[in-house]
Motif scaffolding. Structure first.
Motif, mmCIF file in Angstrom:
data_model
loop_
_atom_site.group_PDB
_atom_site.id
_atom_site.type_symbol
_atom_site.label_atom_id
_atom_site.label_comp_id
_atom_site.label_asym_id
_atom_site.label_seq_id
_atom_site.Cartn_x
_atom_site.Cartn_y
_atom_site.Cartn_z
ATOM 1 N N ASN A 103 -9.415 -8.609 0.921
ATOM 2 C CA ASN A 103 -10.382 -8.504 -0.168
ATOM 3 C C ASN A 103 -11.787 -8.835 0.318
ATOM 4 O O ASN A 103 -12.766 -8.287 -0.188
ATOM 5 C CB ASN A 103 -9.976 -9.388 -1.347
ATOM 6 N N ASP A 107 -14.274 -5.885 -0.249
ATOM 7 C CA ASP A 107 -15.353 -6.088 -1.215
ATOM 8 C C ASP A 107 -16.726 -6.123 -0.558
ATOM 9 O O ASP A 107 -17.706 -5.629 -1.108
ATOM 10 C CB ASP A 107 -15.123 -7.393 -1.986
ATOM 11 N N ARG A 108 -16.812 -6.717 0.628
ATOM 12 C CA ARG A 108 -18.120 -6.881 1.261
ATOM 13 C C ARG A 108 -18.537 -5.656 2.053
ATOM 14 O O ARG A 108 -19.701 -5.233 1.998
ATOM 15 C CB ARG A 108 -18.104 -8.112 2.165
ATOM 16 N N TRP A 231 -16.690 1.366 -5.693
ATOM 17 C CA TRP A 231 -17.244 0.303 -4.858
ATOM 18 C C TRP A 231 -18.745 0.520 -4.664
ATOM 19 O O TRP A 231 -19.526 -0.428 -4.733
ATOM 20 C CB TRP A 231 -16.537 0.269 -3.504
ATOM 21 N N SER A 234 -20.576 -0.519 -7.738
ATOM 22 C CA SER A 234 -20.600 -1.973 -7.902
ATOM 23 C C SER A 234 -21.637 -2.637 -7.002
ATOM 24 O O SER A 234 -22.069 -3.756 -7.267
ATOM 25 C CB SER A 234 -19.215 -2.563 -7.606
ATOM 26 N N ALA A 424 -9.903 -6.241 -6.113
ATOM 27 C CA ALA A 424 -9.614 -6.493 -4.699
ATOM 28 C C ALA A 424 -8.941 -7.848 -4.511
ATOM 29 O O ALA A 424 -7.978 -7.975 -3.754
ATOM 30 C CB ALA A 424 -10.895 -6.411 -3.875
ATOM 31 N N LYS A 425 -9.447 -8.878 -5.199
ATOM 32 C CA LYS A 425 -8.854 -10.210 -5.063
ATOM 33 C C LYS A 425 -7.424 -10.233 -5.604
ATOM 34 O O LYS A 425 -6.509 -10.762 -4.970
ATOM 35 C CB LYS A 425 -9.707 -11.243 -5.801
#
Length: 559
Positions: A103, A107-108, A231, A234, A424-425
């Protein structure tokens, strides 16, 4: 109704204990209902989903190759049953670490970066395993293979779900499970390719062939696959998000409207997250708690019914059933793998036609019957010439029924029920616990089966299948046809969660005020682009408000 013509949160729940959950539209977004019909799947979507699904072949190949190479490896390196169990089961242990870290990368740095990280880890681990001269080095290579598996399991369904139209998502997400089973069959076939090679060298070549697919995956992730539009949105990269959406939706489709829906969903979920902070995950509201129970619980359920353990040790089960020939064992493995693969193709279309819940229950009750048949066979310990065929038929039924529901469905549900802010988490947690269950099952399979007897162990698995069916009957809602952006509202209505509905009400009130002042919807490119970028969004805003006023009881229903 609230001020300014908005919809008050109370209008969504005429009775909080029995919320109205009817869907008003069949298409993906509100612009797609009526005469336009469901969103068609473009060739670009098929290409990108195919590329993402190939990543699952890596895990499938590992399962398949270890199923056939496990006995060869044990004989070649003189491993004990416990050492072999640890080697098999440790893959899942290391996959947990990969799942938990996925994640952060996803995410990053984006979904494509996660694919590349998974492939590099696979290649490194495979090279170390194939050249290992000791058990310690073999286990060291297993660490990197496991990390790649964890990354892949977490990112594949997320990427496919985020790039697929809602009305086709069930079928397309199952491509990941199809690819996994293609990999399993390829792993089984590697045993046939190196049939005449001595065992001490055969398993090394079989492992080494596993580096081919990850190498291809790196090229596809860098040169073919686009980043997930959700993504990108976001991260505020709306121009790039629109470019991807224009590739994956038909040329006539209003991608500004789609981008608006994505941004609105993200705003709504971040509003709820801001109100709750980290408590959204650690101490979730009713809607998010139900999401986590459903998504994580389904992922765990997939493994506690025994699938990984049975697949890893199929050769041992077949050998115990009386089929001792190395050649015939390979034939049985390939046959079972092809049957399982064929059943997943059937399930892919049925998930969108018949729904999620019916296929889960058909799958679980069929698996229960197959496990009972296996238990009876080993209990009777038949010695007739036809006895091994009974065990093979029972295994075939178990794998077939698993592939109709629990196999693809256990990753479809987590990929679609989690909201964007926790997707994602939460997917990492689901994958982590899925691998925990797989580790426990695979690492204790041989020892438990010998301690309880094969008959007793399969009877225990049948009982677990019944418990899983009861869990899904109580907690799993039907999600067929709903868009990803719809899920937070859907679960809020299911649970009467006011925090999510309050955020929805505020967004709609703000939109209504903005429209009454002549502001229209936010520009689809965040203020950039030409006049063609803002005009569709303004029209989209008007339609957005009209739909809300037409149906006060259903909010956020985009599919």
């Amino acid at each position: 109704s609230g001020a300014g013509g908005g919809v008050d949160v109370g209008d969504h729940l005429p009775n909080p204990d029995r919320p109205k959950l009817e869907q008003t539209h069949e298409g993906e977004y509100r612009d797609d209902h009526g005469e336009s019909g469901p969103v068609p799947v473009t060739s670009s979507v098929y290409l990108y989903v195919f590329c993402a699904a190939l990543n699952s072949c890596n895990l499938g190949y590992d399962i398949g190759v270890n199923t056939d190479a496990g006995m060869k490896l044990q004989n070649s390196m003189d491993l004990t049953d416990v050492e072999l169990e640890i080697f098999m089961g440790s893959l899942n242990l290391f996959a947990m670490m990969g799942a938990l870290s996925s994640n952060f990368v996803s995410d990053r740095f984006g979904r494509r970066a996660a694919f590349i990280a998974a492939a590099i880890s696979f290649i490194l681990g495979i090279i170390i395993q194939a050249t290992a001269r000791s058990y310690g080095v073999l286990m060291f290579g297993r660490v990197f293979v496991g990390l790649g598996v964890g990354f892949g399991l977490a990112i594949d369904p997320i990427y496919i779900a985020e790039i697929s139209p809602a009305s086709h998502r069930g079928r397309l997400v199952t491509w990941s499970e199809i690819a996994l089973n293609v990999g399993i069959v390829l792993g089984f076939l590697s045993g046939a390719v190196f049939y005449n090679v001595p065992e001490a060298q055969a398993w090394r070549w079989m492992f080494g062939m596993g580096a081919i697919l990850p190498t291809v995956m790196i090229f596809l992730a860098k040169c073919v696959m686009p980043e997930s539009p959700r993504w990108l949105a976001s991260k505020g990269r709306e121009v790039e998000a629109r470019q991807v959406l224009e590739k994956v939706y038909p040329s006539h489709y209003n991608v500004d409207a789609i981008l608006f829906e994505i941004k609105e969903s993200i705003q709504r979920e971040y509003a709820a997250e801001k109100a709750m902070g980290w408590d959204m995950v650690l101490f979730p509201t009713p809607a998010f708690r139900r999401m986590l129970i459903v998504g994580v619980g389904t992922a765990i359920a997939q493994q506690i019914v025994g699938i990984d353990a049975i697949q890893y040790f199929l050769v041992f089960i077949v050998d115990e059933a009386g089929i001792k020939s190395r050649g015939w064992q390979t034939v049985v493995l390939v046959g079972l793998g092809l049957l399982k693969l064929g059943c997943i193709f059937i399930a892919g279309s049925l998930f969108d036609k018949k729904g999620r819940r019916p296929l889960f229950f058909i799958s679980l009750f069929g698996m229960t019957a197959a496990l009972l048949l296996l238990s009876i066979y080993f209990f009777a310990a038949g010695e007739s010439a036809g006895a091994p065929a009974v065990a093979v038929i029972a295994l075939a039924l178990y794998l077939a029924f698993f592939s109709v529901g629990m196999g693809p469905g256990a990753w479809l549900i987590p990929s679609e029920v989690f909201s964007m802010t926790i997707r994602a988490k939460a997917m990492s947690v689901a994958t982590f616990l899925n691998r925990v269950a797989a580790t426990l099952m695979a690492s204790t399979f041989l020892s438990t089966a010998k301690a309880m007897s094969w008959a007793g162990f399969f009877l225990l698995l049948a009982f677990i299948c019944v418990l899983v069916a009861a869990f899904l009957y109580h907690f799993l809602p039907e999600t067929r046809g709903r868009s990803l952006e719809d899920m937070s509202i859907y679960f809020a209505e299911l649970t009467g969660d006011r925090s999510v509905l309050d955020a929805e009400s505020k967004l709609r009130a703000d939109a209504s005020v903005q429209a009454s002042e002549g502001g229209g919807a936010p520009p689809a490119e965040g203020g950039g682009g030409g006049g063609g970028g803002t005009e569709p969004s303004a029209g989209r805003e008007s339609n957005f408000t009209d739909v809300v006023n037409d149906d006060d009881n259903v909010v956020g229903t985009m599919a």
